[in-house]
Design an enzyme around this catalytic site. Sequence first.
Site: not given
Length: 213
Positions: A33, A59-61
């Site tokens: 990530r 950026l999504s969890q």
Amino acid sequence: MTSQRTRQRLIERLEAEGVSNLEVLDVMATTPRHIFLDEALSHRAYEDTALPIGFGQTLSQPYIVARMTETLLGAAGKIDSVLEIGTGSGYQTAILAQLIKDVYSVERIKPLQDKARQRLHQLGLRNVFLRHADGGFGWPEEKQFDAIISTAAPRTMPKELLKQLAPNGALVIPVGDKEQVLTLVVREGDSDDFHTTELEPVRFVPLLSGVTR
Ligand code: SAH
């Protein structure tokens, strides 16, 4: 910080939060990530939190990425194609590309799309088709999609996206303004009937119209 142990801890946390699809957990355990973030933030890449990617976007969890992905995989029939609205950093795109044959992803902010393209290339993911456009209209030239995922929140359910769902296809999308609900919509066979389930409260950036260069 990018060690296998740090990543493994994130996976354990996702499991504790109720993510149970082993394929999804495996792909998240092996996908870096940190390359989807600017260097100044990369040390936080394996925290279970949303992080800024510039242009006011995030950026999504990881929990949300996992939850949306496993929901799609569990809800639709066979999934050969998926449409993502909101490429952003490309992280969710990379996860999908390792689980689904063809991934189509639309982003309205050109510089974000350019960076995402580089990263996906760096990871050797060649089954991804990117487009710079307003994803509120889906990808109308393509046929229909077995699954659609939106990582930006419209105020109300976009009818255009429902039209682009293949028979038994599933859409996962946050819907709402200040209070948003993660929502699953499944097309019933090849009919124009849709079954809607509200999953949980969430916070996403808004789905905006038009594109920026
Ligand atoms: N999946 C991304 C999430 C990025 S945030 C990630 O994990 O990094 C949501 C993204 O949706 C932003 O990049 C934003 O620019 C994009 N977006 C918002 N409205 C859009 C629209 N109408 N069409 C395409 N992309 C849109």
